[in-house]
Write a protein that holds these residues in place. Structure first.
Motif, PDB file in Angstrom:
ATOM      1  N   THR A 319     -11.307  36.893  -5.720  1.00  0.00           N
ATOM      2  CA  THR A 319     -10.405  36.075  -4.975  1.00  0.00           C
ATOM      3  C   THR A 319     -10.135  36.229  -3.363  1.00  0.00           C
ATOM      4  O   THR A 319     -10.306  35.349  -2.754  1.00  0.00           O
ATOM      5  CB  THR A 319      -8.877  36.083  -5.489  1.00  0.00           C
ATOM      6  OG1 THR A 319      -9.167  35.860  -7.239  1.00  0.00           O
ATOM      7  CG2 THR A 319      -8.050  35.190  -5.044  1.00  0.00           C
ATOM      8  N   VAL A 353     -12.536  21.903 -13.617  1.00  0.00           N
ATOM      9  CA  VAL A 353     -11.588  22.975 -13.369  1.00  0.00           C
ATOM     10  C   VAL A 353      -9.996  22.335 -14.110  1.00  0.00           C
ATOM     11  O   VAL A 353      -9.380  23.222 -14.363  1.00  0.00           O
ATOM     12  CB  VAL A 353     -11.404  22.897 -11.769  1.00  0.00           C
ATOM     13  CG1 VAL A 353     -10.196  23.667 -11.432  1.00  0.00           C
ATOM     14  CG2 VAL A 353     -12.879  23.694 -11.099  1.00  0.00           C
ATOM     15  N   VAL A 363      -5.665  29.093 -11.894  1.00  0.00           N
ATOM     16  CA  VAL A 363      -6.424  29.028 -10.680  1.00  0.00           C
ATOM     17  C   VAL A 363      -5.903  30.016  -9.674  1.00  0.00           C
ATOM     18  O   VAL A 363      -4.680  29.960  -9.088  1.00  0.00           O
ATOM     19  CB  VAL A 363      -6.138  27.573 -10.200  1.00  0.00           C
ATOM     20  CG1 VAL A 363      -7.003  27.451  -8.897  1.00  0.00           C
ATOM     21  CG2 VAL A 363      -6.548  26.561 -11.405  1.00  0.00           C
ATOM     22  N   THR A 365      -7.674  31.003  -6.916  1.00  0.00           N
ATOM     23  CA  THR A 365      -7.710  30.268  -5.482  1.00  0.00           C
ATOM     24  C   THR A 365      -8.366  28.982  -5.658  1.00  0.00           C
ATOM     25  O   THR A 365      -9.123  28.879  -6.623  1.00  0.00           O
ATOM     26  CB  THR A 365      -8.601  31.282  -4.527  1.00  0.00           C
ATOM     27  OG1 THR A 365      -8.495  30.971  -3.063  1.00  0.00           O
ATOM     28  CG2 THR A 365      -9.734  31.463  -4.672  1.00  0.00           C
ATOM     29  N   GLY A 366      -8.356  28.241  -4.682  1.00  0.00           N
ATOM     30  CA  GLY A 366      -9.128  26.761  -4.676  1.00  0.00           C
ATOM     31  C   GLY A 366      -8.336  25.854  -5.768  1.00  0.00           C
ATOM     32  O   GLY A 366      -7.400  25.955  -5.702  1.00  0.00           O
ATOM     33  N   GLY A 367      -9.448  25.338  -6.386  1.00  0.00           N
ATOM     34  CA  GLY A 367      -8.866  24.203  -7.274  1.00  0.00           C
ATOM     35  C   GLY A 367      -8.590  22.777  -6.854  1.00  0.00           C
ATOM     36  O   GLY A 367      -8.211  22.090  -7.588  1.00  0.00           O
ATOM     37  N   SER A 368      -9.087  22.580  -5.537  1.00  0.00           N
ATOM     38  CA  SER A 368      -8.937  21.281  -5.146  1.00  0.00           C
ATOM     39  C   SER A 368     -10.048  20.886  -4.151  1.00  0.00           C
ATOM     40  O   SER A 368     -10.644  21.940  -3.364  1.00  0.00           O
ATOM     41  CB  SER A 368      -7.527  21.074  -4.683  1.00  0.00           C
ATOM     42  OG  SER A 368      -7.375  21.917  -3.430  1.00  0.00           O
ATOM     43  N   TYR A 377     -15.379  20.846  -1.935  1.00  0.00           N
ATOM     44  CA  TYR A 377     -14.684  21.394  -2.912  1.00  0.00           C
ATOM     45  C   TYR A 377     -14.362  22.750  -2.591  1.00  0.00           C
ATOM     46  O   TYR A 377     -15.338  23.728  -2.156  1.00  0.00           O
ATOM     47  CB  TYR A 377     -15.215  21.045  -4.259  1.00  0.00           C
ATOM     48  CG  TYR A 377     -14.243  21.298  -5.579  1.00  0.00           C
ATOM     49  CD1 TYR A 377     -13.152  20.411  -5.881  1.00  0.00           C
ATOM     50  CD2 TYR A 377     -13.861  22.783  -5.760  1.00  0.00           C
ATOM     51  CE1 TYR A 377     -12.350  20.501  -6.791  1.00  0.00           C
ATOM     52  CE2 TYR A 377     -12.953  22.746  -6.827  1.00  0.00           C
ATOM     53  CZ  TYR A 377     -12.228  21.725  -7.232  1.00  0.00           C
ATOM     54  OH  TYR A 377     -11.024  22.011  -8.000  1.00  0.00           O
ATOM     55  N   ARG A 378     -13.127  23.123  -2.589  1.00  0.00           N
ATOM     56  CA  ARG A 378     -12.692  24.648  -2.173  1.00  0.00           C
ATOM     57  C   ARG A 378     -13.393  25.780  -3.039  1.00  0.00           C
ATOM     58  O   ARG A 378     -13.367  25.551  -4.471  1.00  0.00           O
ATOM     59  CB  ARG A 378     -11.256  24.770  -2.257  1.00  0.00           C
ATOM     60  CG  ARG A 378     -10.757  24.038  -1.102  1.00  0.00           C
ATOM     61  CD  ARG A 378      -9.166  24.319  -1.023  1.00  0.00           C
ATOM     62  NE  ARG A 378      -8.595  23.708  -0.048  1.00  0.00           N
ATOM     63  CZ  ARG A 378      -7.810  22.850   0.335  1.00  0.00           C
ATOM     64  NH1 ARG A 378      -7.835  21.858  -0.940  1.00  0.00           N
ATOM     65  NH2 ARG A 378      -7.096  22.096   1.023  1.00  0.00           N
ATOM     66  N   THR A 380     -13.235  28.563  -6.021  1.00  0.00           N
ATOM     67  CA  THR A 380     -12.434  28.341  -6.847  1.00  0.00           C
ATOM     68  C   THR A 380     -12.790  29.692  -7.755  1.00  0.00           C
ATOM     69  O   THR A 380     -13.704  29.859  -8.176  1.00  0.00           O
ATOM     70  CB  THR A 380     -12.445  27.212  -7.523  1.00  0.00           C
ATOM     71  OG1 THR A 380     -11.798  25.961  -6.701  1.00  0.00           O
ATOM     72  CG2 THR A 380     -11.220  27.260  -8.465  1.00  0.00           C
ATOM     73  N   LEU A 382     -11.075  31.157 -11.400  1.00  0.00           N
ATOM     74  CA  LEU A 382     -10.268  31.045 -12.803  1.00  0.00           C
ATOM     75  C   LEU A 382     -10.334  32.173 -13.379  1.00  0.00           C
ATOM     76  O   LEU A 382     -11.235  32.846 -13.449  1.00  0.00           O
ATOM     77  CB  LEU A 382     -10.767  29.821 -13.308  1.00  0.00           C
ATOM     78  CG  LEU A 382     -11.012  28.548 -12.623  1.00  0.00           C
ATOM     79  CD1 LEU A 382     -11.607  27.524 -13.564  1.00  0.00           C
ATOM     80  CD2 LEU A 382      -9.901  27.754 -12.273  1.00  0.00           C
ATOM     81  N   VAL A 400     -17.247  27.294  -8.150  1.00  0.00           N
ATOM     82  CA  VAL A 400     -16.413  27.722  -9.057  1.00  0.00           C
ATOM     83  C   VAL A 400     -16.714  29.012  -9.954  1.00  0.00           C
ATOM     84  O   VAL A 400     -17.896  28.897 -10.703  1.00  0.00           O
ATOM     85  CB  VAL A 400     -16.069  26.630 -10.195  1.00  0.00           C
ATOM     86  CG1 VAL A 400     -14.738  27.208 -11.140  1.00  0.00           C
ATOM     87  CG2 VAL A 400     -15.616  25.255  -9.426  1.00  0.00           C
TER      88      VAL A 400
END
Length: 489
Positions: A319, A353, A363, A365-368, A377-378, A380, A382, A400
């Motif tokens: 992360t 996601v 999540v 970090t990211g996720g959007s 897209y950031r 991410t 998980l 991701v």
């Protein structure tokens, strides 16, 4: 070296179909737009080839087939060496074009150009090393000769995510072996292919070699090109890189003619981290294996399988590493993650996601998607992801990293192999014995041990199970374009 602005490079490119050494419009006059995925703005219009153009291209490839087959291996080798030199000299311009139409950061584009050039150099060197066999038969009654000869005209269908590397990986061994080609570049990234094809065309013409050796038909529909050519008995080879679904359909279409086929298809790469792994090295390898081209690679790590005892620490470090990545236009200084290739790619990543989060995943970090123009897209991470979540079972093709835990080596192997795909697998461990067991037990055509990158022009690239047939790269890549002939005398 100062590079030319990509808009200028694109403006100076031919934008038609290349048939028999001449660039011309599509017979229909139709064109399609190529856009910059970081801005969604068009950067060029390219000829939209169809069946008539495909047949013209095959006619040219067939006409050049016999003289090219008879061309001395040294001449073919010298041609490829000259193309390597030109690609290397123009690396900055080509990299700018790769970034403009594909979005990846310039550093990655430069690395791709160097990687592509290595395929051209490697196969130029291999062109003069095609070996046969001569021996007396065991019974002593005759002699046996084993000869290698070109398969014949080939259809090469390339993907969008590595527009110069994948073309080089197909065209270079075909030309080295003595085969002529019809190339169908990806609709989303045809400009780099056109640029390199023009370099090759110019070299063929300058050396008074058959100009129909390489033909290019851009099209907004691969089917309009593949269907008539696969039904034509003069075509003898098909090489495709892309999804398993499309590859299976092409195999079915190639079956009636019993074509030689090379298929580099989808993947679902596991990235295994054992309790004894060097976690710093594992995170560094994870960035390599996951984040090249924003995760849009067939060899991208898709599932991070981490021993339960180190899963939390690995997730924290990953992360932190993801948070340091800089999202933006690939041509901007300091950017390390470019856009996805199109809107549909962003929507699909967001969907898997969200499904994972709805299923209980966290999540980290990211996720959007960021609020900006382009298809971004950031990055991410998980955790707490269910092993049957779509983000784990399907090839995400995006930035991701889902983390799934395991308890022991047997479970790690069961999870890693529990997929119909088998292109590549990665594993981090300090235990040499375990490393050897993993190399033997992981169901993948390529295995990286304590490495986040396995691709090399001199090594065979390809998968098992539903990830494909045949190999590209190395000596095996040349074999795909050669027939074996046994002579008894």
């Amino acid at each position: 070296m100062t590079s030319t602005p990509p808009s200028t490079v694109a403006a100076n490119l031919p934008t038609g179909v290349l048939v028999g050494g001449r660039w011309r419009p599509a017979r229909s006059g139709a064109t399609f737009e190529v856009e910059d995925p970081a801005t969604t703005r068009p950067i060029a219009e390219v000829a939209d080839g169809a069946e008539a153009d495909a047949r013209d291209a095959l006619d040219a490839a067939v006409a050049a087939s016999e003289p090219w087959r008879r061309t001395a291996p040294r001449v073919r080798a010298d041609l490829l060496r000259a193309v390597f030199d030109t690609i290397t000299a123009r690396a900055d311009d080509i990299a700018a074009l790769v970034t403009a139409e594909g979005g990846k950061p310039l550093a990655e584009s430069r690395a791709e150009v160097a990687y592509a050039a290595e395929y051209v150099r490697w196969y130029g060197e291999q062109a003069v090393r095609v070996e046969g066999l001569a021996r007396r038969a065991p019974a002593g009654t005759h002699h046996q000769l084993v000869l290698r000869r070109p398969v014949g005209p080939a259809l090469l269908i390339a993907p969008w995510n590595f527009p110069i590397a994948m073309i080089a990986r197909k065209v270079a061994p075909a030309l080295a072996a003595g085969c002529t080609c019809v190339v169908k570049p990806a609709q989303l990234t045809p400009l780099t292919t056109i640029y390199v094809a023009e370099l090759i065309r110019a070299e063929l013409e300058a050396r008074d070699l058959p100009v129909g050796v390489l033909n290019v038909v851009p099209s907004s529909s691969a089917r309009r090109i593949s269907e008539p050519l696969l039904a034509d008995p003069r075509l003898r080879k098909l090489s495709f890189t892309g999804s398993t679904e499309v590859g299976a359909a092409l195999l079915a279409a190639a079956a009636p003619s019993v074509l030689r086929t090379s298929m580099e298809l989808g993947g679902n790469a596991p990235f295994l981290v054992f309790a004894d792994a060097d976690l710093d090295a594992a995170v560094e390898g994870a960035l390599q294996a996951k984040m090249r081209n924003a995760g849009q690679t067939c060899v991208a790590a898709n599932r991070f399988l981490v021993h339960a005892s180190v899963a939390d620490e690995f997730a924290v470090r990953l992360t932190v590493a993801f948070d340091r990545l800089v999202v933006g236009h690939g041509a901007d200084e300091g950017v390390t993650v470019g856009p996805l290739i199109e809107r549909g790619a962003v929507d699909r990543v967001a969907e898997v996601v969200q499904q994972a989060a709805d299923g209980g995943a966290t999540v980290r970090t990211g996720g959007s998607a960021p609020a900006r123009e382009g298809y971004f897209y950031r990055p991410t991470v998980l955790t707490g992801v269910a092993p049957d979540a779509r983000v784990v079972t399907e090839e995400t093709f995006g930035p991701v990293a889902p983390v799934v835990t395991f308890g022991d080596e047997d479970e790690a192997l069961r999870l890693a192999n529990g997929t119909p795909f088998g292109l590549v697998a990665y594993a981090y461990t300090r235990d040499v014995g375990r490393a050897m067991r993993l190399a033997e037990e992981l169901e993948a055509g390529m295995v990286g041990i304590n490495r986040g990158m396995v691709s090399d022009a001199s090594a065979p690239f390809g998968g098992v199970k539903m990830s494909g047939l045949g190999r590209e790269g190395g000596e095996a890549g040349l074999d795909e374009y050669l027939e074996t002939v046994y002579v008894a005398l």
